[in-house]
Structure formats: C-alpha cells, structure tokens
Design a protein around this motif. Structure first.
Motif, PDB file in Angstrom:
ATOM      1  N   MET B   1      33.665  18.326  50.300  1.00  0.00           N
ATOM      2  CA  MET B   1      33.440  19.248  49.171  1.00  0.00           C
ATOM      3  C   MET B   1      32.242  20.138  49.484  1.00  0.00           C
ATOM      4  SD  MET B   1      34.321  20.359  46.284  1.00  0.00           S
ATOM      5  CE  MET B   1      33.552  21.459  45.134  1.00  0.00           C
ATOM      6  N   HIS B   2      32.459  21.433  49.497  1.00  0.00           N
ATOM      7  CA  HIS B   2      31.382  22.377  49.792  1.00  0.00           C
ATOM      8  C   HIS B   2      30.613  22.747  48.524  1.00  0.00           C
ATOM      9  CE1 HIS B   2      32.224  23.078  53.929  1.00  0.00           C
ATOM     10  NE2 HIS B   2      33.457  23.458  53.715  1.00  0.00           N
ATOM     11  N   LEU B   3      29.490  23.367  48.761  1.00  0.00           N
ATOM     12  CA  LEU B   3      28.760  24.037  47.684  1.00  0.00           C
ATOM     13  C   LEU B   3      29.666  25.131  47.106  1.00  0.00           C
ATOM     14  CD1 LEU B   3      25.923  25.096  46.456  1.00  0.00           C
ATOM     15  CD2 LEU B   3      25.846  26.503  48.503  1.00  0.00           C
ATOM     16  N   ASP B   4      29.697  25.278  45.778  1.00  0.00           N
ATOM     17  CA  ASP B   4      30.496  26.349  45.161  1.00  0.00           C
ATOM     18  C   ASP B   4      29.775  27.679  45.385  1.00  0.00           C
ATOM     19  OD1 ASP B   4      31.777  28.162  43.489  1.00  0.00           O
ATOM     20  OD2 ASP B   4      32.249  26.646  41.993  1.00  0.00           O
ATOM     21  N   VAL B   5      30.439  28.613  46.056  1.00  0.00           N
ATOM     22  CA  VAL B   5      29.791  29.875  46.435  1.00  0.00           C
ATOM     23  C   VAL B   5      29.347  30.680  45.211  1.00  0.00           C
ATOM     24  CG1 VAL B   5      31.894  31.282  46.547  1.00  0.00           C
ATOM     25  CG2 VAL B   5      29.969  31.845  48.023  1.00  0.00           C
ATOM     26  N   ARG B   6      29.960  30.388  44.043  1.00  0.00           N
ATOM     27  CA  ARG B   6      29.588  31.158  42.847  1.00  0.00           C
ATOM     28  C   ARG B   6      28.189  30.798  42.351  1.00  0.00           C
ATOM     29  NH1 ARG B   6      35.227  30.081  39.831  1.00  0.00           N
ATOM     30  NH2 ARG B   6      34.663  28.040  40.629  1.00  0.00           N
ATOM     31  N   PRO B   8      25.207  30.265  44.347  1.00  0.00           N
ATOM     32  CA  PRO B   8      24.234  31.208  44.927  1.00  0.00           C
ATOM     33  C   PRO B   8      24.520  32.661  44.541  1.00  0.00           C
ATOM     34  CG  PRO B   8      25.661  30.290  46.645  1.00  0.00           C
ATOM     35  CD  PRO B   8      25.904  29.490  45.402  1.00  0.00           C
ATOM     36  N   LEU B   9      25.800  33.006  44.419  1.00  0.00           N
ATOM     37  CA  LEU B   9      26.155  34.381  44.036  1.00  0.00           C
ATOM     38  C   LEU B   9      25.626  34.697  42.635  1.00  0.00           C
ATOM     39  CD1 LEU B   9      27.773  36.976  44.735  1.00  0.00           C
ATOM     40  CD2 LEU B   9      29.771  35.892  43.720  1.00  0.00           C
ATOM     41  N   LEU B  11      23.254  33.070  40.914  1.00  0.00           N
ATOM     42  CA  LEU B  11      21.782  33.008  40.878  1.00  0.00           C
ATOM     43  C   LEU B  11      21.154  34.272  41.450  1.00  0.00           C
ATOM     44  CD1 LEU B  11      21.017  29.309  41.938  1.00  0.00           C
ATOM     45  CD2 LEU B  11      20.492  30.378  39.738  1.00  0.00           C
ATOM     46  N   LEU B  12      21.703  34.744  42.576  1.00  0.00           N
ATOM     47  CA  LEU B  12      21.152  35.946  43.227  1.00  0.00           C
ATOM     48  C   LEU B  12      21.234  37.148  42.289  1.00  0.00           C
ATOM     49  CD1 LEU B  12      20.048  37.429  45.762  1.00  0.00           C
ATOM     50  CD2 LEU B  12      22.413  37.811  46.447  1.00  0.00           C
ATOM     51  N   PHE B  13      22.404  37.357  41.698  1.00  0.00           N
ATOM     52  CA  PHE B  13      22.569  38.549  40.853  1.00  0.00           C
ATOM     53  C   PHE B  13      21.805  38.428  39.535  1.00  0.00           C
ATOM     54  CE2 PHE B  13      25.613  39.920  43.911  1.00  0.00           C
ATOM     55  CZ  PHE B  13      25.591  41.302  43.800  1.00  0.00           C
TER      56      PHE B  13
END
Lengths: 587, 65
Positions: B1-6, B8-9, B11-13
C-alpha cells in the motif's frame, strides 16, 4: 527521450547572452519555490520504506491506479519542450501548433492504450527493449536498449542545460548553481523513492503547471479583449507576415507549404507527424510507456494513455495560447514587446518568461517560476527513471551479471541513477560549449527513431516477422533516414548539419517539413525491409513463444468486469471524437 | 500500500494557497493594480487553497468509506 518538437528550439532557451526579460523575485517567490523543493524531496523520502524489491523500485510494483499513471504519463512528457517550446511555436506558427496535439499525439495515445498495452503489460516484459527481445531476438533488444539509454541521458542533459540557461538569463542565477541544485533534487527523490516517487512528483508537477499557466492565459485573454480580440490581432499579424489568416487556422492553409508558417503541406503533416513520428514516440518510447506499465492491472494499464489523452487534448489552451497571446499583444501595440535575440530577431523561447513578467505580481510569479522548474525537472526525472530501468534490466542483468539477486539489482538501479545524472551533467556542459555536437547527436537520434515504429507494428500484428527482419529492417530504415538527410536541404540553409551533405537534390520549405518527410521515407524503408528479410529468413520463434506478444496468437481481452463507459475502446472512441471536433472547430 | 498521492498534492496546494492569500492581503495594492486591477494573489490563492482542501477531503472520504 525527446518529444516531437526539435530540440534546438530549446537548446537556445534563454537566448544566449541576451538579458531582455528579467524577473524580479521577492522573498515570497523564493519561499514558494523552496516549499516545492521540500515537497518533492519529502515524497521520495516517505516512499523509500515501501521499496522492498526491484519491481517496487523500477516498476512501482505494478500497483498504481489508472488516474495516477495517466497524470504521470502526461507529466513525464511535460518537459521543457512542452512549456517553453510549445509557447514558442504558438508565437511562431499560431493555431497550427495544435497539430502536435490533435494530430501528433491523441490518435497514437488511443492506439497504444487500446491495441499495444495488452502486449506490453500482458507479456510481463519489464521494459520496451525487453518486449523486443521476447518478440524478436537479443540483437534487436540490444540495439534499442543502447540507443535508448544514450538518448535518455542526452535529453536529460539538454533539459538541465536549458533550465540553467533560462534561469541564468531571467534571474541572473549562476549556471553551475542551477545545474547542481536541479540535478541534486532529482537525484534525491529518484534514488530514495524510485519510479513511484517520479510518478507522484509528476502528478504534483502536472497540477503546478496547470495552475501556473492558467492564470497567465486568462489574464492575457482579458487584456487582449477575449477570443475575438485575439483572433482580430492574429489576423493583422498574419497579414503583416505575408500569410493572411494563417495564424488563426489549423488546417485551412495546409494546402500548400508556401501558405503557412510551418512550411509543410497536409500529407507530410498527417503522415509524417500524425502517423510515423507520433506513433513512434507515444507507442514505443519507454519514457511514457513505463508509466502505463506501473498500473495495478491490465484494465488500468490500457486506460492510462487514453485518460492521459483527455488533458493532453486541452493542453494547447495552456501552453500554445501564451505564445499566440504574446504576438497578439505585440500586434496590438499595447506596450508589450516580443523578446529579442542578439541579432534583433524575435526570441520566441522567452515568450513565457516575458508573459510572466507582464502579468504576474510577486507571489504568483513564484508559482509561475515553480511551474517552469517543475516542467524541466519532470523531463529530467522521466528520462533518468527510464534510463536506470533499461540499463539495469536490459544491459546489466542481460549481459554483465545474469545471476544478480533482487537486492543487487536495486543497488545497481540506484548507482545507475547517480551515474546517469552525472552523464547528464556532462551533456549539459557539452551543450554549453559545443552546440554543433549537440545538434549532430540530435540528428543521429532522429535517424534511429524515425523507423522504429515499423518493427513494433509488424512485430505485434504480423506473426511472420522475424528477428533478422526486425534488426536489419531497423538498420535499413536508419540508413535511409541518413541518406535522405544527406540529399535534402531546407530552403535558405547551408549544406551541413541541416542536410545536403551528399549534395542537395531536393529542397523543403522548412526543417520541419524535411524531418517529417525523412520520417516517412525511413518508416517506409524499414517496413518494406523488415517484410522482405522476414520472408527470406526462417521464423526464429514458435507460435507458443509468440503467444501474448502477437495479436493473432493472443486471446482477446473482453473487459467484462468493466462498465461499458469505462472500457478502453469506449474511452478511446470518445477521445478520438473529441480530437476530431477540435480539428473541425479550429479548421 | 503506497502513500495516497492526494495527501502531498492537497497539502502543497493548501499551503501555497494560504501563502498567496496572506501575501495578497498584505502587499501594496499598487503592485497588483499595475500588473488589470485584480488582486491575482488573493483570487488564485483562494483557488489553490480550495483545490488543496478538496484533495485532502477526498482522501478522508476514501478512508471512512
């Protein structure tokens, strides 16, 4: 690997020693840039604990959802050529630049999703060269792997050079510092997080580029008086260039190479760009195919390029419009000046920085600059991840250390990433010192790339194609491209790197037309050569060995578990219909 | 199971949006007027922050579902 736009357009990005566009950054802009750098490094650092095997490092464990792979697929292609180069082309050629998308990308992206991904993904090949080994033979794989490895590090170096040159020009940042920082950041997040880190960062980069360029386009359109104001100014600009209407139509002036700024006629465009070059890039370039091969299952892998085609279709509005707006604002005489090169001619590569300086206050300027940085870094990272996979699997494991353990392959992958980036840095400095050598290398890569799609097409759809046929067909195609270049020359160019070095017998209206026709000839020679040699040699693979690699011997995918509207064929049909509608609207 | 890319996305925005909004409130109005009368930092900062918040909410919805 390079995109479809010629690299020289970028290699001079920044215009050498011209400092006609200067961005004045404030603390908030540097803060935004710094936050972005922290995020990309943190993603790699967090993902490192998920990397257990070589499949995790090189293939993301084949575990990612289709939408993430699709944004990675398009993000890996969103390099400097896309953002800087396409805006430059928008200024230079107008709406006709959209051909690179609606003709030169969408059909090929749908084709690879519907017809080719089942072979790439289903064959369990870990790379495109490995597919060639399974389908043809070892020598065909070696030829493709070696040429691809060279091209990726070269392209990464050119991206690095163009970024450093641009930042040196618009911010007066030290060239060496730009090279060091950009390569170090890419190195950290690839070494720690592998392909997953690259794809995740491509997702971030995709949205940064969209949100960095969208305000620019909207403010520019508002300034020029909306779409009708833009068209009015472009009509005036076209007339001033001696080609009335050519900047505001995509197909209407393609009847003759003399009536449009691209200097190409419709057949050369449709066949050279729309078929040979675009299918050769989108269907065989491991840089983009690798993103689809990271998908969690066959259905996701097939939908990846098709889903990526949806934003790709809309991207001209973000990357081409800034260039068109720049020439329209210049035509309007609203105080906007086109950036100039040292000889006084327009420097179209500086159009995006000039528009940023025109419309963005500090704050948004940081976002715009971060978007530019993201585009350069995604191009570099995409090339480096493709390079480390091809080198480790197709060269190291195949020829140097066949019994390597899984942990050893991961270690080699990390070392290869470091070495690949060091070679890229060397290429960047070589490009700075010897521009002609870079042009020469680019030309040689063009010779190798032009015929490539022919052997994939025959390999996947004609089971009689043999290893000897593919290898010697590829050599014949490459040789044909070389001879074609030697016998032809764009009008007004001197014989040499541009062609004509065997005596110019045929002339083209532009380098672009010459390249498109060279691709057509090389493809034709490779296609015919592969068929003739295959028929003259005995098959080197049994039908059992070709199962899963050739269309007629592979069980058709039924997509029964997927709803009708989410099936690749349905999605592909909708995307193609959209591209046709856009071509008609902007005819 | 990976980190959910949403994550960092989002948080960044959200972070970039809040910085732009803050800067939009505090910067000299003459700067943004000079560069069509809109406070682009305020407007686009709000858009970025909302986009980031939506991304983060989507990850929460997935976890609870």
């Amino acid at each position: 690997m390079q995109s479809l736009l010629p690299l020289p357009l970028l290699a001079t990005a920044g215009g050498g020693n011209v400092h006609d566009v200067m961005l004045k950054l404030a603390g908030v802009d540097y803060l935004i840039l710094g936050i972005y750098f922290v995020f990309v490094i943190a993603i790699g650092w967090i993902l490192r604990k998920y990397l257990k095997t070589s499949a995790d490092f090189f293939e993301s464990g084949r575990s990612l959802p289709a939408w993430v792979c699709a944004l990675g697929f398009i993000g890996a292609n969103l390099g400097a050529q896309e953002v800087i180069g396409m805006a430059a082309s928008g200024a230079k050629y107008g709406i006709a630049t959209c051909h690179f998308y609606w003709v030169g990308a969408i059909p090929a992206m749908v084709f690879v999703g519907v017809f080719m991904m089942p072979f790439y993904y289903g064959s369990k090949a870990r790379s495109v060269p490995e597919y060639l080994k399974l389908r043809f033979d070892e020598k065909t794989r070696a030829f493709n792997a070696l040429s691809f490895a060279f091209m990726t590090v070269f392209s990464s170096g050119i991206s690095m050079h163009a970024l450093a040159l641009l930042l040196n020009s618009i911010l007066h940042l030290d060239y060496n510092l730009c090279i060091l920082v950009s390569s170090l950041i890419v190195l950290i997040y690839i070494v720690t997080g592998g392909l997953t880190s690259a794809i995740y960062n491509e997702v971030l980069q995709f949205f940064l580029i969209v949100f960095g360029l969208l305000p620019l386009v909207l403010l520019g359109l508002k300034d020029i008086g909306g779409w009708s104001g833009l068209m009015t100014q472009l009509q005036g600009y076209s007339a001033a260039q001696g080609m009335p209407g050519a900047w505001s139509h995509s197909w209407a002036y393609m009847g003759s190479e003399k009536s449009n700024p691209m200097g190409i006629e419709w057949f050369g465009l449709a066949m050279g760009l729309g078929f040979v070059l675009s299918f050769g890039y989108w269907c065989t370039d491991f840089l983009v195919v690798q993103r689809a091969m990271a998908a969690k299952d066959m259905s996701a892998a097939r939908r990846t390029p098709i889903l990526a085609a949806i934003p790709k279709m809309m991207f001209p509005a973000l990357v081409i419009l800034p260039g068109m707006l720049a020439v329209a604002l210049y035509q309007k005489g609203a105080g906007f000046q086109l950036p100039a090169a040292a000889d006084g001619s327009p420097n179209y590569n500086m159009v995006v920085p000039a528009m940023l300086a025109q419309y963005f206050p500090n704050g948004m300027l940081g976002i715009g600059l971060t978007a530019l940085m993201a585009s350069f870094m995604s191009g570099m990272a995409g090339n480096v991840t493709a390079f480390n996979t091809v080198f480790t699997y197709d060269l190291y494991q195949s020829y140097l250390h066949k019994g390597a353990t899984d942990a050893h392959l991961v270690r080699v992958g990390r070392i290869t990433t470091v070495v690949g980036l060091l070679i890229s840095v060397a290429c960047a400095y070589a490009a700075r010192q010897f521009n002609n050598i870079m042009d020469m290398l680019q030309l040689v890569f063009g010779f190798v790339n032009a015929p490539l799609f022919a052997i994939f097409l025959l390999g996947m759809f004609w089971r009689r194609a043999t290893g000897h046929g593919a290898f010697f067909g590829l050599l014949l195609g490459t040789l044909s491209a070389m001879i074609f270049n030697g016998l032809t020359l764009p009008v007004g160019e001197a014989a040499g790197i541009k062609g004509g070095w065997m005596g110019a017998h045929w002339f083209f209206h532009s380098s672009m037309a010459q390249n498109f026709w060279m691709a057509i000839f090389a493809f034709g020679a490779c296609f015919a050569g592969t068929i003739i040699i295959s028929l003259a040699t005995s098959p080197n693979k049994t039908d059992d060995q070709l199962r899963g690699l050739v269309y007629s011997l592979t069980e058709k995918i039924r997509d029964t578990g997927t709803r009708w509207y989410a099936r690749p064929a349905t999605l592909g049909g909708v995307v193609l219909a959209g591209a046709i509608v856009l071509n008609i609207i902007f005819w | 199971m990976h980190l959910d890319v949403r994550i960092p996305l989002g948080l960044l925005f959200l972070l970039l949006g809040l910085i732009l909004v803050g800067f939009g409130f505090t910067s000299d109005p003459a700067i943004y007027v000079q560069h069509l009368g809109q406070n682009v930092n305020l407007f686009w900062g709000t858009v970025f922050a909302l986009f980031g918040a939506v991304m983060l909410l989507l990850t929460r919805r997935k976890k609870s579902g």
